[in-house]
Design a protein around this motif. Structure first.
Motif, PDB file in Angstrom:
ATOM      1  N   ARG A  94       0.848  -1.191   0.000  1.00 46.05           N
ATOM      2  CA  ARG A  94       0.000   0.000   0.000  1.00 46.05           C
ATOM      3  C   ARG A  94       0.883   1.242   0.000  1.00 46.05           C
ATOM      4  O   ARG A  94       1.777   1.365   0.816  1.00 46.05           O
ATOM      5  N   SER A  95       0.545   2.116  -0.847  1.00 43.31           N
ATOM      6  CA  SER A  95       1.354   3.325  -0.918  1.00 43.31           C
ATOM      7  C   SER A  95       0.835   4.362   0.064  1.00 43.31           C
ATOM      8  O   SER A  95      -0.313   4.315   0.482  1.00 43.31           O
ATOM      9  N   ALA A  96       1.667   5.265   0.420  1.00 45.33           N
ATOM     10  CA  ALA A  96       1.269   6.340   1.328  1.00 45.33           C
ATOM     11  C   ALA A  96       0.218   7.215   0.678  1.00 45.33           C
ATOM     12  O   ALA A  96      -0.627   7.794   1.346  1.00 45.33           O
ATOM     13  N   SER A  97       0.237   7.266  -0.623  1.00 45.62           N
ATOM     14  CA  SER A  97      -0.728   8.130  -1.306  1.00 45.62           C
ATOM     15  C   SER A  97      -2.153   7.620  -1.148  1.00 45.62           C
ATOM     16  O   SER A  97      -3.080   8.412  -1.025  1.00 45.62           O
ATOM     17  N   SER A  98      -2.359   6.299  -1.092  1.00 48.62           N
ATOM     18  CA  SER A  98      -3.727   5.792  -0.919  1.00 48.62           C
ATOM     19  C   SER A  98      -4.235   6.081   0.484  1.00 48.62           C
ATOM     20  O   SER A  98      -5.396   6.418   0.678  1.00 48.62           O
ATOM     21  N   SER A  99      -3.357   5.963   1.500  1.00 49.55           N
ATOM     22  CA  SER A  99      -3.797   6.282   2.858  1.00 49.55           C
ATOM     23  C   SER A  99      -4.029   7.781   3.001  1.00 49.55           C
ATOM     24  O   SER A  99      -4.930   8.215   3.720  1.00 49.55           O
ATOM     25  N   GLN A 100      -3.230   8.566   2.303  1.00 51.02           N
ATOM     26  CA  GLN A 100      -3.447  10.009   2.333  1.00 51.02           C
ATOM     27  C   GLN A 100      -4.760  10.369   1.642  1.00 51.02           C
ATOM     28  O   GLN A 100      -5.480  11.247   2.095  1.00 51.02           O
ATOM     29  N   ARG A 101      -5.061   9.662   0.545  1.00 53.31           N
ATOM     30  CA  ARG A 101      -6.339   9.910  -0.142  1.00 53.31           C
ATOM     31  C   ARG A 101      -7.512   9.554   0.748  1.00 53.31           C
ATOM     32  O   ARG A 101      -8.502  10.254   0.810  1.00 53.31           O
ATOM     33  N   CYS A 102      -7.379   8.457   1.482  1.00 53.53           N
ATOM     34  CA  CYS A 102      -8.448   8.033   2.401  1.00 53.53           C
ATOM     35  C   CYS A 102      -8.652   9.071   3.503  1.00 53.53           C
ATOM     36  O   CYS A 102      -9.779   9.434   3.823  1.00 53.53           O
ATOM     37  N   ALA A 103      -7.576   9.559   4.074  1.00 47.31           N
ATOM     38  CA  ALA A 103      -7.677  10.571   5.140  1.00 47.31           C
ATOM     39  C   ALA A 103      -8.282  11.861   4.604  1.00 47.31           C
ATOM     40  O   ALA A 103      -9.120  12.488   5.263  1.00 47.31           O
ATOM     41  N   ALA A 104      -7.889  12.243   3.409  1.00 46.96           N
ATOM     42  CA  ALA A 104      -8.442  13.460   2.808  1.00 46.96           C
ATOM     43  C   ALA A 104      -9.931  13.292   2.516  1.00 46.96           C
ATOM     44  O   ALA A 104     -10.722  14.219   2.706  1.00 46.96           O
ATOM     45  N   TRP A 105     -10.306  12.099   2.091  1.00 49.28           N
ATOM     46  CA  TRP A 105     -11.725  11.843   1.815  1.00 49.28           C
ATOM     47  C   TRP A 105     -12.548  11.916   3.090  1.00 49.28           C
ATOM     48  O   TRP A 105     -13.611  12.518   3.124  1.00 49.28           O
ATOM     49  N   LYS A 106     -12.045  11.313   4.179  1.00 51.49           N
ATOM     50  CA  LYS A 106     -12.756  11.363   5.463  1.00 51.49           C
ATOM     51  C   LYS A 106     -12.898  12.804   5.940  1.00 51.49           C
ATOM     52  O   LYS A 106     -13.948  13.212   6.427  1.00 51.49           O
ATOM     53  N   LYS A 107     -11.831  13.563   5.794  1.00 53.50           N
ATOM     54  CA  LYS A 107     -11.857  14.953   6.228  1.00 53.50           C
ATOM     55  C   LYS A 107     -12.868  15.757   5.415  1.00 53.50           C
ATOM     56  O   LYS A 107     -13.621  16.563   5.965  1.00 53.50           O
ATOM     57  N   SER A 108     -12.922  15.515   4.111  1.00 55.15           N
ATOM     58  CA  SER A 108     -13.887  16.245   3.282  1.00 55.15           C
ATOM     59  C   SER A 108     -15.315  15.853   3.625  1.00 55.15           C
ATOM     60  O   SER A 108     -16.221  16.687   3.586  1.00 55.15           O
ATOM     61  N   CYS A 109     -15.530  14.580   3.994  1.00 52.41           N
ATOM     62  CA  CYS A 109     -16.876  14.148   4.398  1.00 52.41           C
ATOM     63  C   CYS A 109     -17.308  14.850   5.680  1.00 52.41           C
ATOM     64  O   CYS A 109     -18.455  15.276   5.813  1.00 52.41           O
ATOM     65  N   ILE A 110     -16.389  14.964   6.630  1.00 57.72           N
ATOM     66  CA  ILE A 110     -16.711  15.631   7.887  1.00 57.72           C
ATOM     67  C   ILE A 110     -17.052  17.095   7.638  1.00 57.72           C
ATOM     68  O   ILE A 110     -18.027  17.621   8.165  1.00 57.72           O
ATOM     69  N   HIS A 111     -16.258  17.760   6.807  1.00 58.61           N
ATOM     70  CA  HIS A 111     -16.521  19.169   6.506  1.00 58.61           C
ATOM     71  C   HIS A 111     -17.838  19.335   5.757  1.00 58.61           C
ATOM     72  O   HIS A 111     -18.592  20.272   6.011  1.00 58.61           O
ATOM     73  N   ALA A 112     -18.144  18.411   4.857  1.00 60.37           N
ATOM     74  CA  ALA A 112     -19.408  18.487   4.119  1.00 60.37           C
ATOM     75  C   ALA A 112     -20.592  18.298   5.056  1.00 60.37           C
ATOM     76  O   ALA A 112     -21.608  18.981   4.946  1.00 60.37           O
ATOM     77  N   ARG A 113     -20.463  17.362   6.014  1.00 65.44           N
ATOM     78  CA  ARG A 113     -21.545  17.115   6.973  1.00 65.44           C
ATOM     79  C   ARG A 113     -21.771  18.345   7.846  1.00 65.44           C
ATOM     80  O   ARG A 113     -22.894  18.766   8.080  1.00 65.44           O
ATOM     81  N   ARG A 114     -20.684  18.958   8.310  1.00 58.81           N
ATOM     82  CA  ARG A 114     -20.812  20.167   9.124  1.00 58.81           C
ATOM     83  C   ARG A 114     -21.449  21.304   8.333  1.00 58.81           C
ATOM     84  O   ARG A 114     -22.268  22.047   8.849  1.00 58.81           O
ATOM     85  N   ALA A 115     -21.072  21.403   7.059  1.00 60.68           N
ATOM     86  CA  ALA A 115     -21.639  22.462   6.221  1.00 60.68           C
ATOM     87  C   ALA A 115     -23.129  22.242   6.017  1.00 60.68           C
ATOM     88  O   ALA A 115     -23.915  23.191   6.027  1.00 60.68           O
ATOM     89  N   ARG A 116     -23.549  20.988   5.850  1.00 59.73           N
ATOM     90  CA  ARG A 116     -24.982  20.705   5.686  1.00 59.73           C
ATOM     91  C   ARG A 116     -25.756  21.057   6.945  1.00 59.73           C
ATOM     92  O   ARG A 116     -26.838  21.607   6.896  1.00 59.73           O
ATOM     93  N   ILE A 117     -25.181  20.725   8.107  1.00 57.44           N
ATOM     94  CA  ILE A 117     -25.856  21.036   9.368  1.00 57.44           C
ATOM     95  C   ILE A 117     -25.983  22.541   9.534  1.00 57.44           C
ATOM     96  O   ILE A 117     -27.043  23.051   9.909  1.00 57.44           O
ATOM     97  N   LEU A 118     -24.922  23.266   9.239  1.00 57.88           N
ATOM     98  CA  LEU A 118     -24.986  24.718   9.371  1.00 57.88           C
ATOM     99  C   LEU A 118     -25.934  25.329   8.344  1.00 57.88           C
ATOM    100  O   LEU A 118     -26.613  26.308   8.634  1.00 57.88           O
ATOM    101  N   ALA A 119     -25.990  24.749   7.157  1.00 53.58           N
ATOM    102  CA  ALA A 119     -26.886  25.274   6.128  1.00 53.58           C
ATOM    103  C   ALA A 119     -28.344  25.045   6.499  1.00 53.58           C
ATOM    104  O   ALA A 119     -29.204  25.868   6.205  1.00 53.58           O
TER     105      ALA A 119
END
Length: 166
Positions: free
Chosen positions: A23-48
């Motif tokens: 497994r490359s570091a880039s796939s784990s980094q992509r996974c972490a970035a995806w999780k972070k974007s999901c959290i930010h999207a969820r917070r944005a929906r709640i605030l909206a």
């Protein structure tokens, strides 16, 4: 003799490594970035969506005499009082009695933090002497009470000493 099974062309064969080192570091980094974007999207929906806090709510309950007496007779029946006592964890020698107090649950607001009108909060805070229940839907139906759709009833715990005195 020719083989009956033909092997696939070499261009369609793919080999995958199943060990963790592959497994490359880039796939784990992509996974972490995806999780972070999901959290930010969820917070944005709640605030909206925003939350609407009710500053006031009309919790008055008005029942006509026939429906009121039918509901009160169901709530004060001896069998139901025994059931309430059993569900509240009150000993068999003790019991409960219906106070005749009914209220409509209200949404949370700064003035109604317990989901009930303020005049009934004294019963909520005195849990040693009172039990608050939701009126069962079948009782509401039998009494033909459709508005409001939910009601709560207040019962007073009867102590063992007071039962022996009577």
């Amino acid at each position: 003799m020719a083989s009956l099974f033909l092997s696939p062309p070499s261009s369609t064969l793919r080999f995958y490594r199943h060990d963790n080192s592959a497994r490359s570091a880039s796939s784990s980094q992509r996974c972490a970035a995806w999780k972070k974007s999901c959290i930010h999207a969820r917070r944005a929906r709640i605030l909206a969506m925003g939350f609407k806090i009710n500053e006031s709510y009309d919790s008055a309950v008005e029942l006509d005499a026939e429906r009121d007496s039918a509901l009160r007779s169901l709530l004060s029946s001896e069998a139901f009082c025994k059931q309430v006592a059993k569900e509240a964890g009150i000993s068999e020698t003790s019991g409960v009695e219906f106070l005749g107090e009914l209220f409509q649950p209200v949404p949370w607001s700064p003035s109604t933090t317990h989901g009930m009108p303020q005049e009934f909060e004294k019963y909520h805070h005195d849990k040693e002497n009172y039990v608050i229940i939701n009126v069962p839907p079948n009782f509401m139906f039998k009494a033909k009470v459709f508005k409001p759709s939910r009601l709560c009833a207040i019962y007073r715990k009867i102590k063992e000493e007071s039962l022996k005195a009577t």
